[in-house]
Motif scaffolding. Structure first.
Motif, PDB file in Angstrom:
ATOM      1  N   ARG A  64     -40.481   0.550  71.506  1.00 14.36           N
ATOM      2  CA  ARG A  64     -41.527   1.405  71.081  1.00 14.36           C
ATOM      3  C   ARG A  64     -40.849   2.342  70.257  1.00 14.36           C
ATOM      4  NH1 ARG A  64     -46.464   1.200  73.226  1.00 14.36           N
ATOM      5  NH2 ARG A  64     -46.593   3.427  72.908  1.00 14.36           N
ATOM      6  N   ARG A  65     -39.707   2.922  70.764  1.00 12.67           N
ATOM      7  CA  ARG A  65     -39.175   4.154  70.180  1.00 12.67           C
ATOM      8  C   ARG A  65     -38.612   3.722  68.621  1.00 12.67           C
ATOM      9  NH1 ARG A  65     -35.796   5.392  74.062  1.00 12.67           N
ATOM     10  NH2 ARG A  65     -34.137   4.218  73.570  1.00 12.67           N
ATOM     11  N   LEU A  66     -38.050   2.745  68.745  1.00 13.84           N
ATOM     12  CA  LEU A  66     -37.414   2.254  67.261  1.00 13.84           C
ATOM     13  C   LEU A  66     -38.439   1.735  66.235  1.00 13.84           C
ATOM     14  CD1 LEU A  66     -34.544   2.002  66.207  1.00 13.84           C
ATOM     15  CD2 LEU A  66     -34.663   2.607  68.666  1.00 13.84           C
ATOM     16  N   LEU A  67     -39.466   1.018  66.930  1.00 16.07           N
ATOM     17  CA  LEU A  67     -40.777   0.720  66.198  1.00 16.07           C
ATOM     18  C   LEU A  67     -41.337   1.864  65.300  1.00 16.07           C
ATOM     19  CD1 LEU A  67     -42.647  -1.501  64.792  1.00 16.07           C
ATOM     20  CD2 LEU A  67     -43.721  -1.152  66.930  1.00 16.07           C
ATOM     21  N   GLY A  68     -41.481   3.082  66.119  1.00 18.95           N
ATOM     22  CA  GLY A  68     -42.077   4.215  65.560  1.00 18.95           C
ATOM     23  C   GLY A  68     -41.288   4.854  64.618  1.00 18.95           C
ATOM     24  N   ILE A  69     -39.949   4.626  64.712  1.00 15.62           N
ATOM     25  CA  ILE A  69     -39.043   5.315  63.849  1.00 15.62           C
ATOM     26  C   ILE A  69     -38.963   4.368  62.500  1.00 15.62           C
ATOM     27  CG2 ILE A  69     -36.635   5.573  63.063  1.00 15.62           C
ATOM     28  CD1 ILE A  69     -36.120   6.283  66.130  1.00 15.62           C
ATOM     29  N   CYS A  70     -39.097   3.375  62.679  1.00 15.89           N
ATOM     30  CA  CYS A  70     -39.144   2.438  61.444  1.00 15.89           C
ATOM     31  C   CYS A  70     -40.476   2.787  60.691  1.00 15.89           C
ATOM     32  CB  CYS A  70     -38.900   0.727  61.908  1.00 15.89           C
ATOM     33  SG  CYS A  70     -37.442   0.532  62.397  1.00 15.89           S
ATOM     34  N   LEU A  71     -41.466   2.600  61.479  1.00 11.45           N
ATOM     35  CA  LEU A  71     -42.935   2.934  60.894  1.00 11.45           C
ATOM     36  C   LEU A  71     -42.983   4.201  60.243  1.00 11.45           C
ATOM     37  CD1 LEU A  71     -45.279   1.441  63.389  1.00 11.45           C
ATOM     38  CD2 LEU A  71     -44.562   0.240  61.358  1.00 11.45           C
ATOM     39  N   GLN A  72     -42.333   5.185  60.573  1.00 17.53           N
ATOM     40  CA  GLN A  72     -42.353   6.709  59.911  1.00 17.53           C
ATOM     41  C   GLN A  72     -41.425   6.554  58.556  1.00 17.53           C
ATOM     42  OE1 GLN A  72     -41.942  10.159  62.712  1.00 17.53           O
ATOM     43  NE2 GLN A  72     -41.936   8.382  64.299  1.00 17.53           N
ATOM     44  N   LEU A  73     -40.367   5.657  58.779  1.00 22.32           N
ATOM     45  CA  LEU A  73     -39.608   5.552  57.636  1.00 22.32           C
ATOM     46  C   LEU A  73     -40.339   4.614  56.343  1.00 22.32           C
ATOM     47  CD1 LEU A  73     -36.041   4.930  59.317  1.00 22.32           C
ATOM     48  CD2 LEU A  73     -36.694   6.741  57.713  1.00 22.32           C
ATOM     49  N   ASN A  74     -41.240   3.985  56.894  1.00 20.71           N
ATOM     50  CA  ASN A  74     -42.036   3.224  56.003  1.00 20.71           C
ATOM     51  C   ASN A  74     -41.446   1.731  56.108  1.00 20.71           C
ATOM     52  OD1 ASN A  74     -44.341   4.958  55.370  1.00 20.71           O
ATOM     53  ND2 ASN A  74     -42.957   6.146  53.908  1.00 20.71           N
ATOM     54  N   VAL A  75     -40.547   1.491  56.833  1.00 16.74           N
ATOM     55  CA  VAL A  75     -40.164   0.039  56.798  1.00 16.74           C
ATOM     56  C   VAL A  75     -41.362  -0.930  56.923  1.00 16.74           C
ATOM     57  CG1 VAL A  75     -38.717  -1.736  57.970  1.00 16.74           C
ATOM     58  CG2 VAL A  75     -37.825   0.808  57.833  1.00 16.74           C
ATOM     59  N   ARG A  76     -41.442  -2.033  56.000  1.00 19.96           N
ATOM     60  CA  ARG A  76     -42.626  -2.819  55.908  1.00 19.96           C
ATOM     61  C   ARG A  76     -42.636  -3.811  56.992  1.00 19.96           C
ATOM     62  NH1 ARG A  76     -47.589  -4.614  54.798  1.00 19.96           N
ATOM     63  NH2 ARG A  76     -47.651  -6.809  54.318  1.00 19.96           N
ATOM     64  N   CYS A  77     -41.492  -4.091  57.470  1.00 23.88           N
ATOM     65  CA  CYS A  77     -41.458  -5.157  58.560  1.00 23.88           C
ATOM     66  C   CYS A  77     -40.240  -5.038  59.528  1.00 23.88           C
ATOM     67  CB  CYS A  77     -41.222  -6.720  57.920  1.00 23.88           C
ATOM     68  SG  CYS A  77     -41.111  -7.949  59.123  1.00 23.88           S
ATOM     69  N   VAL A  78     -40.621  -5.322  60.815  1.00 25.88           N
ATOM     70  CA  VAL A  78     -39.759  -5.150  61.621  1.00 25.88           C
ATOM     71  C   VAL A  78     -39.581  -6.543  62.794  1.00 25.88           C
ATOM     72  CG1 VAL A  78     -38.799  -4.098  63.998  1.00 25.88           C
ATOM     73  CG2 VAL A  78     -39.580  -2.889  62.081  1.00 25.88           C
ATOM     74  N   SER A  79     -38.601  -7.025  63.036  1.00 26.98           N
ATOM     75  CA  SER A  79     -38.295  -8.418  63.790  1.00 26.98           C
ATOM     76  C   SER A  79     -37.421  -7.991  64.750  1.00 26.98           C
ATOM     77  CB  SER A  79     -37.972  -9.469  62.887  1.00 26.98           C
ATOM     78  OG  SER A  79     -38.785  -9.890  61.654  1.00 26.98           O
ATOM     79  N   VAL A  80     -37.672  -8.606  66.023  1.00 25.34           N
ATOM     80  CA  VAL A  80     -36.797  -8.468  67.044  1.00 25.34           C
ATOM     81  C   VAL A  80     -36.697  -9.492  68.054  1.00 25.34           C
ATOM     82  CG1 VAL A  80     -37.418  -5.903  67.427  1.00 25.34           C
ATOM     83  CG2 VAL A  80     -38.925  -7.709  68.529  1.00 25.34           C
ATOM     84  N   TYR A  81     -35.590  -9.737  68.553  1.00 21.76           N
ATOM     85  CA  TYR A  81     -35.293 -11.000  69.117  1.00 21.76           C
ATOM     86  C   TYR A  81     -35.328 -10.550  70.880  1.00 21.76           C
ATOM     87  CZ  TYR A  81     -32.407 -15.248  69.910  1.00 21.76           C
ATOM     88  OH  TYR A  81     -31.950 -16.500  70.063  1.00 21.76           O
ATOM     89  N   ALA A  82     -36.756 -11.203  71.251  1.00 19.04           N
ATOM     90  CA  ALA A  82     -37.121 -10.612  72.468  1.00 19.04           C
ATOM     91  C   ALA A  82     -36.714 -11.583  73.432  1.00 19.04           C
ATOM     92  CB  ALA A  82     -38.912 -10.344  72.355  1.00 19.04           C
ATOM     93  N   PHE A  83     -36.683 -12.957  73.281  1.00 18.70           N
ATOM     94  CA  PHE A  83     -36.435 -14.081  74.237  1.00 18.70           C
ATOM     95  C   PHE A  83     -35.995 -15.066  73.406  1.00 18.70           C
ATOM     96  CE2 PHE A  83     -37.382 -16.866  77.421  1.00 18.70           C
ATOM     97  CZ  PHE A  83     -37.111 -16.464  78.756  1.00 18.70           C
ATOM     98  N   ALA A  84     -34.740 -15.517  73.684  1.00 15.70           N
ATOM     99  CA  ALA A  84     -34.249 -17.011  73.293  1.00 15.70           C
ATOM    100  C   ALA A  84     -34.711 -18.106  73.998  1.00 15.70           C
ATOM    101  CB  ALA A  84     -32.642 -16.735  73.276  1.00 15.70           C
ATOM    102  N   ILE A  85     -34.657 -19.217  73.414  1.00 13.04           N
ATOM    103  CA  ILE A  85     -35.174 -20.443  74.254  1.00 13.04           C
ATOM    104  C   ILE A  85     -34.115 -20.616  75.334  1.00 13.04           C
ATOM    105  CG2 ILE A  85     -35.073 -22.908  73.703  1.00 13.04           C
ATOM    106  CD1 ILE A  85     -36.242 -22.471  71.107  1.00 13.04           C
TER     107      ILE A  85
END
Length: 262
Positions: A64-85
């Protein structure tokens, strides 16, 4: 009372400093697509004498913290590796706890007034969703439906995901498309595979920066195709739950420096 007042003042000052830093950074070139390998939750938990589940929960706070920072920076897309197969091979107790956390946080992310609604973010869950428990799949459907018409930014939660699986499916889908269209040229080309990657189907721009935390320097089957050309790779020694603006700042500055040198 004095300690609480000083603590509150420090927090407010920190927030103002962070907003100022982000405002300055956003004046320069900003990557359109940033991906994170959120590594180190378990080691963070062990180092702080916590249960593994608490490490994963604190990892969501970091997201949540990094997503908020990226959105304030106007990063268009954020992808995160949440769970590997491959994470399904972990102890069942840990997998069950992760699935319960994923379900709860997916529902939380879509609450009225949350970051996704505040910034107009569309949520995509990328990967083998069919492998998730039914309750998690239902949470995925609700989250994606609620944010379907958001068009200012994109959050890709990659779970359960493997890059080799993504590329295999892209090749299969590209070949099937040619068969269905009855085209004379059935040769699958690079552009056909690119078109059918899960990130492409989700409408993501090309990847610019990939960050892995916790000091491990490998991609672990994450976005191998997307990272093959022109992508800046950064490996931070900070555990993911502790990763913040001070860790992200030199990464963005390095990106800007390289853009200015082009």
């Amino acid at each position: 009372m004095l300690w609480r007042a000083l603590s509150w003042l420090k927090q407010k000052l920190d927030e103002r400093v962070q907003k100022f830093v982000i405002r300055v950074l956003s004046a320069g070139p900003v990557p359109k697509h940033v991906a994170f390998v959120m590594d180190g939750n378990r080691r963070y938990a062990r180092a702080n004498h916590m249960k593994v589940q608490q490490g994963h929960s604190d990892g969501f706070v970091a997201l949540r913290r990094l997503l908020g920072i990226c959105l304030q920076l106007n990063v268009r897309c954020v992808s995160v590796y949440a769970f590997a197969i491959d994470n399904f091979k972990r102890p069942s107790e840990e997998v069950d706890a992760l699935m319960a956390l994923a379900e709860a946080k997916l529902r939380e992310l879509c609450q009225h007034g949350d970051l996704l609604q505040q910034y107009g973010v569309r949520l995509n869950v990328i990967g083998r969703v069919d492998m998730l428990p039914e309750s998690v799949r239902e949470a995925v459907r609700v989250a994606e439906d609620l944010t379907r018409h958001n068009d200012r930014a994109i959050l890709n939660l990659c779970m359960p995901y493997a890059s080799r699986d993504e590329m295999t499916r892209a090749v299969q889908d590209a070949a099937q498309e040619k068969i269905d269209l009855g085209t004379r040229n059935t040769m699958v080309e690079e552009k056909d595979i690119e078109k059918h990657l899960m990130t492409s189907v989700a409408g993501s721009p090309p990847l610019d920066v990939l960050v892995r935390t916790s000091g491990v320097q490998r991609l672990s089957d994450y976005m191998l195709w997307q990272s093959c050309e022109g992508v800046q790779l950064h490996f931070s020694t900070t555990y993911w739950p502790e990763f913040g603006l001070s860790d992200f700042l030199p990464i963005i500055l390095d990106y800007q420096r390289k853009q200015w040198c082009l």
